[in-house]
Design a protein around this motif. Structure first.
Motif, mmCIF file in Angstrom:
data_model
loop_
_atom_site.group_PDB
_atom_site.id
_atom_site.type_symbol
_atom_site.label_atom_id
_atom_site.label_comp_id
_atom_site.label_asym_id
_atom_site.label_seq_id
_atom_site.Cartn_x
_atom_site.Cartn_y
_atom_site.Cartn_z
ATOM 1 N N GLY A 186 -8.507 10.068 -7.575
ATOM 2 C CA GLY A 186 -7.324 10.316 -8.379
ATOM 3 C C GLY A 186 -7.013 9.116 -9.244
ATOM 4 N N TYR A 187 -6.303 9.334 -10.342
ATOM 5 C CA TYR A 187 -5.962 8.226 -11.227
ATOM 6 C C TYR A 187 -4.573 8.422 -11.824
ATOM 7 C CZ TYR A 187 -7.424 11.389 -15.023
ATOM 8 O OH TYR A 187 -7.566 12.460 -15.873
ATOM 9 N N MET A 188 -3.979 7.324 -12.237
ATOM 10 C CA MET A 188 -2.702 7.297 -12.955
ATOM 11 C C MET A 188 -3.011 7.070 -14.430
ATOM 12 S SD MET A 188 -0.373 7.320 -10.381
ATOM 13 C CE MET A 188 1.160 6.490 -10.878
ATOM 14 N N VAL A 189 -2.443 7.867 -15.309
ATOM 15 C CA VAL A 189 -2.740 7.729 -16.729
ATOM 16 C C VAL A 189 -1.568 7.075 -17.462
ATOM 17 C CG1 VAL A 189 -1.935 10.089 -17.239
ATOM 18 C CG2 VAL A 189 -3.473 8.918 -18.840
ATOM 19 N N ASP A 190 -1.878 6.090 -18.283
ATOM 20 C CA ASP A 190 -0.898 5.549 -19.228
ATOM 21 C C ASP A 190 -0.811 6.555 -20.364
ATOM 22 O OD1 ASP A 190 0.389 4.339 -21.377
ATOM 23 O OD2 ASP A 190 -0.363 2.351 -20.905
ATOM 24 N N THR A 191 0.239 7.339 -20.351
ATOM 25 C CA THR A 191 0.353 8.454 -21.287
ATOM 26 C C THR A 191 0.574 8.020 -22.726
ATOM 27 O OG1 THR A 191 2.710 8.593 -20.715
ATOM 28 C CG2 THR A 191 1.190 10.051 -19.531
ATOM 29 N N GLY A 192 0.982 6.781 -22.921
ATOM 30 C CA GLY A 192 1.158 6.286 -24.290
ATOM 31 C C GLY A 192 -0.137 5.819 -24.908
ATOM 32 N N ASN A 193 -1.108 5.436 -24.071
ATOM 33 C CA ASN A 193 -2.382 4.911 -24.561
ATOM 34 C C ASN A 193 -3.580 5.733 -24.103
ATOM 35 O OD1 ASN A 193 -1.549 2.217 -25.873
ATOM 36 N ND2 ASN A 193 -0.542 2.121 -23.881
ATOM 37 N N ILE A 194 -3.338 6.724 -23.279
ATOM 38 C CA ILE A 194 -4.373 7.620 -22.760
ATOM 39 C C ILE A 194 -5.511 6.806 -22.147
ATOM 40 C CG2 ILE A 194 -5.697 9.721 -23.147
ATOM 41 C CD1 ILE A 194 -2.727 9.970 -23.747
ATOM 42 N N ASP A 195 -5.167 5.957 -21.216
ATOM 43 C CA ASP A 195 -6.164 5.237 -20.439
ATOM 44 C C ASP A 195 -5.638 5.032 -19.027
ATOM 45 O OD1 ASP A 195 -4.255 3.247 -20.832
ATOM 46 O OD2 ASP A 195 -5.666 1.722 -21.530
ATOM 47 N N VAL A 196 -6.498 4.470 -18.182
ATOM 48 C CA VAL A 196 -6.143 4.160 -16.804
ATOM 49 C C VAL A 196 -6.132 2.653 -16.665
ATOM 50 C CG1 VAL A 196 -6.778 4.442 -14.378
ATOM 51 C CG2 VAL A 196 -7.262 6.279 -16.015
ATOM 52 N N ARG A 197 -5.042 2.104 -16.176
ATOM 53 C CA ARG A 197 -4.863 0.658 -16.127
ATOM 54 C C ARG A 197 -4.679 0.193 -14.688
ATOM 55 N NH1 ARG A 197 -1.684 -1.035 -21.634
ATOM 56 N NH2 ARG A 197 -3.013 0.249 -22.976
ATOM 57 N N THR A 198 -5.117 -1.033 -14.424
ATOM 58 C CA THR A 198 -4.917 -1.572 -13.079
ATOM 59 C C THR A 198 -3.434 -1.651 -12.744
ATOM 60 O OG1 THR A 198 -5.149 -3.819 -14.011
ATOM 61 C CG2 THR A 198 -7.079 -2.847 -12.944
ATOM 62 N N GLU A 199 -2.600 -1.874 -13.731
ATOM 63 C CA GLU A 199 -1.155 -1.852 -13.522
ATOM 64 C C GLU A 199 -0.742 -0.533 -12.888
ATOM 65 O OE1 GLU A 199 2.181 -2.716 -16.754
ATOM 66 O OE2 GLU A 199 1.354 -0.692 -16.941
ATOM 67 N N GLY A 200 -1.100 0.572 -13.531
ATOM 68 C CA GLY A 200 -0.691 1.884 -13.048
ATOM 69 C C GLY A 200 -1.324 2.273 -11.732
ATOM 70 N N MET A 201 -2.621 1.936 -11.560
ATOM 71 C CA MET A 201 -3.291 2.285 -10.313
ATOM 72 C C MET A 201 -2.671 1.542 -9.126
ATOM 73 S SD MET A 201 -5.493 4.601 -11.085
ATOM 74 C CE MET A 201 -6.844 4.681 -9.898
ATOM 75 N N SER A 202 -2.389 0.266 -9.331
ATOM 76 C CA SER A 202 -1.787 -0.522 -8.245
ATOM 77 C C SER A 202 -0.343 -0.107 -8.001
ATOM 78 C CB SER A 202 -1.887 -2.020 -8.558
ATOM 79 O OG SER A 202 -1.198 -2.353 -9.744
ATOM 80 N N TYR A 203 0.378 0.243 -9.068
ATOM 81 C CA TYR A 203 1.732 0.769 -8.894
ATOM 82 C C TYR A 203 1.705 2.074 -8.092
ATOM 83 C CZ TYR A 203 3.976 -2.328 -12.389
ATOM 84 O OH TYR A 203 4.495 -3.393 -13.082
ATOM 85 N N GLY A 204 0.777 2.963 -8.455
ATOM 86 C CA GLY A 204 0.684 4.228 -7.745
ATOM 87 C C GLY A 204 0.381 4.029 -6.272
ATOM 88 N N MET A 205 -0.486 3.061 -5.959
ATOM 89 C CA MET A 205 -0.799 2.773 -4.565
ATOM 90 C C MET A 205 0.421 2.239 -3.828
ATOM 91 S SD MET A 205 -4.623 1.216 -5.146
ATOM 92 C CE MET A 205 -4.686 0.358 -3.566
ATOM 93 N N MET A 206 1.198 1.387 -4.473
ATOM 94 C CA MET A 206 2.405 0.874 -3.825
ATOM 95 C C MET A 206 3.408 1.996 -3.593
ATOM 96 S SD MET A 206 3.981 -1.676 -2.446
ATOM 97 C CE MET A 206 3.226 -3.214 -3.006
ATOM 98 N N MET A 207 3.583 2.876 -4.562
ATOM 99 C CA MET A 207 4.478 4.012 -4.376
ATOM 100 C C MET A 207 4.007 4.877 -3.214
ATOM 101 S SD MET A 207 4.716 5.074 -8.378
ATOM 102 C CE MET A 207 5.325 3.911 -9.621
ATOM 103 N N ALA A 208 2.687 5.119 -3.147
ATOM 104 C CA ALA A 208 2.139 5.995 -2.113
ATOM 105 C C ALA A 208 2.324 5.421 -0.717
ATOM 106 C CB ALA A 208 0.663 6.262 -2.395
ATOM 107 N N VAL A 209 2.104 4.109 -0.557
ATOM 108 C CA VAL A 209 2.257 3.535 0.783
ATOM 109 C C VAL A 209 3.723 3.491 1.181
ATOM 110 C CG1 VAL A 209 2.355 1.073 0.145
ATOM 111 C CG2 VAL A 209 1.396 1.747 2.347
ATOM 112 N N GLN A 210 4.606 3.262 0.226
ATOM 113 C CA GLN A 210 6.028 3.261 0.557
ATOM 114 C C GLN A 210 6.503 4.640 1.003
ATOM 115 O OE1 GLN A 210 8.055 0.732 0.864
ATOM 116 N NE2 GLN A 210 6.718 -0.863 0.044
ATOM 117 N N LEU A 211 5.911 5.695 0.431
ATOM 118 C CA LEU A 211 6.360 7.058 0.722
ATOM 119 C C LEU A 211 5.437 7.792 1.688
ATOM 120 C CD1 LEU A 211 7.628 8.011 -2.845
ATOM 121 C CD2 LEU A 211 9.011 7.689 -0.784
ATOM 122 N N ASP A 212 4.513 7.054 2.319
ATOM 123 C CA ASP A 212 3.638 7.607 3.347
ATOM 124 C C ASP A 212 2.749 8.723 2.797
ATOM 125 O OD1 ASP A 212 2.548 7.646 5.892
ATOM 126 O OD2 ASP A 212 4.092 8.971 6.721
#
Length: 383
Positions: A57-83
């Motif tokens: 799975g990936y997180m997309v930067d919708t303004g630039n249509i790419d996948v960034r380490t910022e977004g991927m790491s943010y998504g992982m932090m959100m996921a671990v916080q919410l189990d």
């Protein structure tokens, strides 16, 4: 310091500012769940997460249509916080499959931007991704336990990364992501200036506990150095920080990034969370109050780029929802007259839709977690 004046790291108690402001537990829980569902499983106007095959799975930067380490790491932090372990593992496996670099001067780092198909758009890393990856992995290890196979041996992945970012270049090609003398994070590894919004002293405190023993002292020193750096990078009257700054704290105007703009918004959030977790310093209270006071007479639809002294440009903010979310998160530290109104403004602001929603809504979900007492430190389970 008495117990009531210590942060959540010491007490295990997290403030719920929404509840303090009169919102019900049921409404708060529903708002968090709804926000997660819309961002990760919603329609095309809201979702920023996509699944690929059976385990990616990936997180997309919708303004630039790419996948960034910022977004991927943010998504992982959100996921671990919410189990949300399945989402976490999908994001981490995609990251390791497509973003991790194994050769060249950036071996051991992650390519900061990839196409949606996983092809690398760049072969340079961005340190804000690496630091979020590391803590998200440590939290995953502490909350769920390590897997037996790579890349799901979370704690080893995190420790190896934390070792690489400070020792890179000592025995091989490349550059460390932290300056070894002043212990300050760099904007990118091969430059010698910083980005104030990358400074996460509350992360470094935890790194010092769970990294390889030989790296512990560095991370403890980095936490202190970052707290001191933010004091000189933020303007003494407005509290605003530039996007790029030299090691002496003065704005770095290279490519026009020496003003208060998109990256800078995160400083308020980081100050708030550092105060909530560790009571980093009394200065954090003062600076959070200054930032909120600066924006107290401004409407979100008129947020702009500003000099750090507060002079507005004609250019409007690209991410007004993200800005008001981080200003609300500053209320974890603020004790001034605008703390409550910032929380209420945030509560009454919906998620952003449309092409620029990615950055705004990531900051939105972090603020929602933090202000509800759900952006937590996950400690190792007792054996």
């Amino acid at each position: 310091m008495t117990t009531e004046n210590k942060g959540a790291f010491y007490t295990g108690i997290y403030r719920n500012l929404f509840k303090e402001n009169g919102y019900s537990e049921d409404d708060i829980t529903a708002k968090i769940e709804n926000t997660w569902n819309r961002m990760f499983h919603g329609d095309d106007e809201m979702r920023i997460y996509s699944e690929v095959g059976g385990d990616l799975g990936y997180m997309v930067d919708t303004g630039n249509i790419d996948v960034r380490t910022e977004g991927m790491s943010y998504g992982m932090m959100m996921a671990v916080q919410l189990d949300k372990k399945e989402v976490f593992d999908r994001l981490w496996k995609w990251t390791m499959k497509y973003m991790y670099m194994t050769e060249g001067e950036n071996a051991g780092y992650f390519a900061w931007s990839c196409g949606l198909d996983g092809s690398k758009n760049a072969y340079g890393p961005a340190p804000d991704g690496e630091e979020y990856f590391a803590l998200a992995l440590l939290f995953a290890s502490n909350r769920w336990g390590d897997g037996t196979e790579e890349p799901f041996n979370y704690s080893k992945q995190a420790k190896d990364l934390l070792h690489t970012v400070i020792h890179k270049g000592e025995k091989d090609d490349g550059y460390p992501m932290w300056n070894p003398e002043n212990k300050l994070i760099k904007f990118v590894a091969n430059c010698e200036f910083s980005d104030p919004s990358y400074h996460l002293p509350h992360f470094y405190e935890l790194f010092s506990l769970w990294c390889y023993p030989e790296d512990s002292a560095f991370w403890k020193e980095a936490a202190h150095a970052s707290r001191e750096y933010l004091k000189i990078a933020c303007h003494p009257e407005t509290g605003l920080a530039p996007e790029y700054a030299h090691y002496d704290g003065t704005p770095n105007h290279i490519r026009g990034f020496g003003h208060f703009f998109s990256d800078s918004y995160r400083v308020a959030a980081n100050i708030g969370l550092d105060y909530e977790w560790f009571r980093g310093s009394e200065w954090e209270i003062e600076n959070a109050n200054k930032i909120q006071a600066f924006f107290s007479d401004k409407e979100p639809e008129d947020y702009r780029r500003y000099t750090i002294a507060g002079e507005p440009f004609e250019e409007k903010s690209l991410h007004p929802t993200g800005l008001l979310a981080t200003n609300a998160m500053a209320s974890l530290a603020a004790d001034g007259p605008h703390a409550k109104e910032n929380v209420e403004l945030f509560w009454n602001t919906p998620l952003r839709s449309g092409e620029r929603r990615y950055y705004d809504n990531c900051l939105y979900l972090f603020a929602l977690l933090a202000l509800s007492g759900n952006f937590k430190i996950w400690f190792p389970k007792e054996k």
